[in-house]
Write a protein that holds these residues in place. Structure first.
Motif, PDB file in Angstrom:
ATOM      1  N   HIS A 174       0.851  -1.195   0.000  1.00 26.23           N
ATOM      2  CA  HIS A 174       0.000   0.000   0.000  1.00 26.23           C
ATOM      3  C   HIS A 174       0.887   1.246   0.000  1.00 26.23           C
ATOM      4  O   HIS A 174       2.044   1.207   0.449  1.00 26.23           O
ATOM      5  N   PRO A 175       0.410   2.355  -0.507  1.00 30.97           N
ATOM      6  CA  PRO A 175       1.261   3.517  -0.786  1.00 30.97           C
ATOM      7  C   PRO A 175       2.038   4.071   0.404  1.00 30.97           C
ATOM      8  O   PRO A 175       3.143   4.584   0.231  1.00 30.97           O
ATOM      9  N   ASP A 176       1.490   3.991   1.602  1.00 29.76           N
ATOM     10  CA  ASP A 176       2.197   4.566   2.749  1.00 29.76           C
ATOM     11  C   ASP A 176       2.828   3.513   3.644  1.00 29.76           C
ATOM     12  O   ASP A 176       3.040   3.731   4.830  1.00 29.76           O
TER      13      ASP A 176
ATOM     14  N   ILE B 186      -4.603  -3.316   0.378  1.00 29.07           N
ATOM     15  CA  ILE B 186      -5.232  -1.991   0.287  1.00 29.07           C
ATOM     16  C   ILE B 186      -5.820  -1.563   1.630  1.00 29.07           C
ATOM     17  O   ILE B 186      -5.739  -0.391   2.020  1.00 29.07           O
TER      18      ILE B 186
ATOM     19  N   VAL C 250      -9.325  -3.751 -11.269  1.00 29.50           N
ATOM     20  CA  VAL C 250      -9.250  -2.327 -11.635  1.00 29.50           C
ATOM     21  C   VAL C 250     -10.313  -2.003 -12.685  1.00 29.50           C
ATOM     22  O   VAL C 250     -11.028  -0.994 -12.586  1.00 29.50           O
TER      23      VAL C 250
ATOM     24  N   SER D  65      -8.702   0.891  -7.234  1.00 32.72           N
ATOM     25  CA  SER D  65      -8.105   1.930  -8.080  1.00 32.72           C
ATOM     26  C   SER D  65      -6.598   1.706  -8.147  1.00 32.72           C
ATOM     27  O   SER D  65      -5.988   1.167  -7.207  1.00 32.72           O
ATOM     28  N   GLU D  66      -5.990   2.135  -9.225  1.00 31.21           N
ATOM     29  CA  GLU D  66      -4.542   2.003  -9.361  1.00 31.21           C
ATOM     30  C   GLU D  66      -3.796   2.838  -8.322  1.00 31.21           C
ATOM     31  O   GLU D  66      -2.618   2.597  -8.060  1.00 31.21           O
ATOM     32  N   ASP D  67      -4.467   3.802  -7.729  1.00 34.39           N
ATOM     33  CA  ASP D  67      -3.848   4.605  -6.672  1.00 34.39           C
ATOM     34  C   ASP D  67      -3.843   3.897  -5.317  1.00 34.39           C
ATOM     35  O   ASP D  67      -3.228   4.387  -4.368  1.00 34.39           O
ATOM     36  N   ASP D  68      -4.521   2.751  -5.230  1.00 29.63           N
ATOM     37  CA  ASP D  68      -4.659   2.046  -3.948  1.00 29.63           C
ATOM     38  C   ASP D  68      -3.434   1.212  -3.583  1.00 29.63           C
ATOM     39  O   ASP D  68      -3.324   0.747  -2.450  1.00 29.63           O
ATOM     40  N   TYR D  69      -2.521   0.992  -4.530  1.00 24.36           N
ATOM     41  CA  TYR D  69      -1.414   0.070  -4.302  1.00 24.36           C
ATOM     42  C   TYR D  69      -0.189   0.531  -5.077  1.00 24.36           C
ATOM     43  O   TYR D  69      -0.281   1.369  -5.973  1.00 24.36           O
ATOM     44  N   GLU D  70       0.958  -0.053  -4.741  1.00 30.00           N
ATOM     45  CA  GLU D  70       2.193   0.158  -5.487  1.00 30.00           C
ATOM     46  C   GLU D  70       2.830  -1.198  -5.780  1.00 30.00           C
ATOM     47  O   GLU D  70       2.743  -2.127  -4.954  1.00 30.00           O
TER      48      GLU D  70
END
Length: 315
Positions: free
Chosen positions: A145-147, A207, A225, A231-236
């Motif tokens: 996850h992004p953070d 996520i 997706v 959303s593609e913003d939910d993960y890296e």
């Protein structure tokens, strides 16, 4: 890279099982050496069910796919002259056991469980989904996850990481081999493993921050997706593997030979245009069924199994 990790990871034996070359269960024969069970010569062993049962590999919620597959099942019913029923299996083990017991006649087994289905359930694979240009395959990804603070695979050390199930190639077998050989990382020693049961559950778990990272199939992620589930913003994505074969489709070995031929015809004559099959699977770049062989197309998966010490015992 792939040849390197295939030779070095053999010492890891991550499943704590003796490494064995692929072989069929004793109940099957393979006179032609194609590694799949022969159709019985004794006609009394042939299955000629009044209803054909079909199951799609449980990579996501089975309820999603009962409606998706219906146009294809109608096509199969028309060609075989038999009703075809969708069987919503909840696990790879349940799917294999159903075919071994003669309750499942046509199926798609995921990449990782395919060899076990062939060895233990008499699965005869002959087809795979592919793009319109004939290309096929998917990649294993490790996502976070992004953070999370994880930007490289090494950052997973000391954290938790989700796998799907031990029979999954992208959800367990391939990432286990890659983590050990490329990064010298072992579960328990370097990170805490968890098993989610399915790719969509691993993705949602990351996520929702239940897991710091997860190994998943990008074909499942792409479909989620496209359906706006995520959303593609939910993960890296922190790692992408080489390309692997996708779900293999086939029949149980002792289905009546005429039915096996008609089922194969159904796969290769199905018109995807305008159907729910096209709508769903175009999200992972697939548009047709193409012929495959277990001997050739699953060679890399058998190598991964052997490197991971997988046993094909059918107890």
């Amino acid at each position: 890279m792939f040849k390197t990790f295939m030779t070095t990871v053999a010492t890891a034996a991550l499943l704590a099982l003796p490494a064995t070359a692929f072989e069929l269960d004793d109940r099957y024969t393979d006179a032609d050496g194609d590694l799949i069970a022969d159709i019985p010569t004794d006609k009394s062993q042939w299955l000629d069910p009044s209803v054909l049962i079909f199951a799609y590999t449980p990579v996501e919620d089975p309820a999603v796919y009962a409606e998706v597959w219906q146009p294809f099942l109608d096509h199969m019913s028309e060609l075989t002259g038999k009703p075809v029923q969708f069987f919503p299996v909840q696990s790879n083990a349940a799917q294999i056991e159903a075919m071994r017991a003669g309750r499942l006649h046509v199926a798609g087994f995921n990449t990782g469980s395919n060899p076990l289905a062939v060895a233990c359930a008499g699965f005869r694979s002959f087809a795979m989904m592919a793009a319109a240009d004939g290309s096929f395959g998917y990649e294993m990804e490790i996502i976070t996850h992004p953070d999370s603070g994880i930007s490289t695979v090494e950052d997973i050390k000391g954290r938790n990481m989700a796998f799907t199930s031990e029979t999954s190639n992208s959800g367990f077998k391939a990432p286990s081999a890659i983590l050990a050989s490329e990064f010298d990382m072992l579960p328990g020693r370097d990170f805490t493993p968890a098993f989610s049961g399915a790719h969509d559950q691993s993705i949602l778990g990351v996520i929702n921050k239940d897991y710091d990272a997860a190994a998943i199939a990008n074909s499942v992620r792409n479909r989620m997706v496209a359906r706006d589930v995520i959303s593609e913003d939910d993960y890296e994505i922190v790692y992408t593997s080489q390309t692997f074969p996708t779900t293999g489709y086939g029949t149980v070995y002792n289905l009546h030979p005429d039915l096996q031929a008609k089922v194969q015809e159904a796969f290769f004559t199905f018109d995807w245009a305008g159907t729910s099959m096209e709508e769903e699977f175009q999200n992972s770049g697939e548009a047709q069924f193409i012929p495959i062989t277990f001997l050739e197309n699953w060679s890399v998966i058998r190598q991964i199994d052997e490197a991971n010490g997988v046993s094909y015992s059918c107890n």
